[in-house]
Design a protein around this motif. Sequence first.
Motif, mmCIF file in Angstrom:
data_model
loop_
_atom_site.group_PDB
_atom_site.id
_atom_site.type_symbol
_atom_site.label_atom_id
_atom_site.label_comp_id
_atom_site.label_asym_id
_atom_site.label_seq_id
_atom_site.Cartn_x
_atom_site.Cartn_y
_atom_site.Cartn_z
ATOM 1 N N VAL A 1 -31.477 -32.656 -48.270
ATOM 2 C CA VAL A 1 -30.922 -31.577 -49.083
ATOM 3 C C VAL A 1 -29.475 -31.948 -49.396
ATOM 4 O O VAL A 1 -28.679 -32.189 -48.485
ATOM 5 N N TYR A 2 -29.119 -31.991 -50.678
ATOM 6 C CA TYR A 2 -27.775 -32.400 -51.063
ATOM 7 C C TYR A 2 -27.383 -31.730 -52.376
ATOM 8 O O TYR A 2 -28.206 -31.092 -53.048
ATOM 9 N N SER A 3 -26.121 -31.872 -52.762
ATOM 10 C CA SER A 3 -25.645 -31.379 -54.055
ATOM 11 C C SER A 3 -24.880 -32.482 -54.771
ATOM 12 O O SER A 3 -24.330 -33.384 -54.132
ATOM 13 N N LEU B 1 -23.713 -30.210 -46.091
ATOM 14 C CA LEU B 1 -24.425 -30.622 -47.287
ATOM 15 C C LEU B 1 -23.757 -31.876 -47.855
ATOM 16 O O LEU B 1 -22.597 -31.826 -48.273
ATOM 17 N N PRO B 2 -24.455 -33.020 -47.845
ATOM 18 C CA PRO B 2 -23.879 -34.213 -48.475
ATOM 19 C C PRO B 2 -23.674 -33.975 -49.972
ATOM 20 O O PRO B 2 -24.499 -33.327 -50.627
ATOM 21 N N ILE B 3 -22.593 -34.513 -50.494
ATOM 22 C CA ILE B 3 -22.288 -34.395 -51.912
ATOM 23 C C ILE B 3 -22.342 -35.790 -52.527
ATOM 24 O O ILE B 3 -21.719 -36.723 -52.007
ATOM 25 N N ILE C 1 -18.761 -34.376 -48.233
ATOM 26 C CA ILE C 1 -19.650 -33.462 -47.523
ATOM 27 C C ILE C 1 -19.002 -32.087 -47.511
ATOM 28 O O ILE C 1 -17.769 -31.962 -47.480
ATOM 29 N N ILE C 2 -19.832 -31.056 -47.586
ATOM 30 C CA ILE C 2 -19.353 -29.673 -47.511
ATOM 31 C C ILE C 2 -20.034 -29.008 -46.329
ATOM 32 O O ILE C 2 -21.245 -29.164 -46.126
ATOM 33 N N THR C 3 -19.267 -28.270 -45.553
ATOM 34 C CA THR C 3 -19.822 -27.546 -44.414
ATOM 35 C C THR C 3 -19.776 -26.050 -44.684
ATOM 36 O O THR C 3 -19.073 -25.580 -45.594
ATOM 37 N N SER C 4 -20.497 -25.309 -43.861
ATOM 38 C CA SER C 4 -20.468 -23.846 -43.997
ATOM 39 C C SER C 4 -19.056 -23.315 -43.790
ATOM 40 O O SER C 4 -18.629 -22.365 -44.464
ATOM 41 N N MET C 5 -18.294 -23.945 -42.897
ATOM 42 C CA MET C 5 -16.916 -23.510 -42.667
ATOM 43 C C MET C 5 -16.026 -23.799 -43.876
ATOM 44 O O MET C 5 -15.106 -23.030 -44.172
ATOM 45 N N ASP C 6 -16.298 -24.885 -44.598
ATOM 46 C CA ASP C 6 -15.555 -25.166 -45.835
ATOM 47 C C ASP C 6 -15.753 -24.032 -46.834
ATOM 48 O O ASP C 6 -14.810 -23.581 -47.498
#
Length: 256
Positions: free
Chosen positions: A12-14, A35-37, A46-51
């Motif tokens: 799963v990525y964006s 989430l890898p970007i 990469i984006i995390t839920s905390m980001d």
Amino acid sequence: MLISQIISKPLVYSEVHESLKSATYKMLKFWKRRLPITKRGKLFAIITSMDLINAFYLNIDFELTIIDSKIYSEPVYFVYEDEKFDNIIETLIKLKIGGLVIVDKNHKPIGVFTEKDALKFLEIKDLTAKDIMTHKPISLKETNITSPITILNTIVKTKFRNIPVVKENNEVSGIINSEFLLTFIALSNFDKNTFNSFSKESLIVRSYPCVKENTQVRDIVKIFISNEKCDAVMIVNEENKLVGIITERDILQKCL
């Protein structure tokens, strides 16, 4: 054993030109903490839920593209698909991170290996919760939670994904979890006034794992593995009062 043999697929990525809103919905749909970007098919960030929670806190427009928002985490820690399993575990522990992106020889992401994944393959030492827990963890008294914004501010300022909620006598009454918080941010359509109109009760997760101090760590591992949405276990005494907390990282760092 090579890491490519055990990672979960599909990935799963964006892409960098997707919006923050799209990335949030994708993360919640598949219940991913990171989430890898990609950019032109190659790993970019990469984006995390905390980001995403921090972006909401800072009033960043979620209609912005990922690349324009500049909220993504750098550097991106990754390993190649032919890396050995033992080396991956050592890297997770050394860098104190929750997951590594796995890429092929062309730098295309093919999976993510997380602390939870690692727990599935480890032989756990004969230890109890009391042996490895974080003693007297940061907690939030339920009477001090005045609004959803209080919860948001606490998560952002402490930088903890999981914060136990306790009564005045320190008895556990629930937990604040970053992924559940992000769910309500999405439900608000990323609007702070709407977010703050939710009941504070709805943001406290009431049904969350609690175990006694003498619980075997191998039994706590089973809780983590069987519950994809669980990334912390609260430790209580015989009076159900909070005495500690254990995360997946605690087990990796202290049980090998």
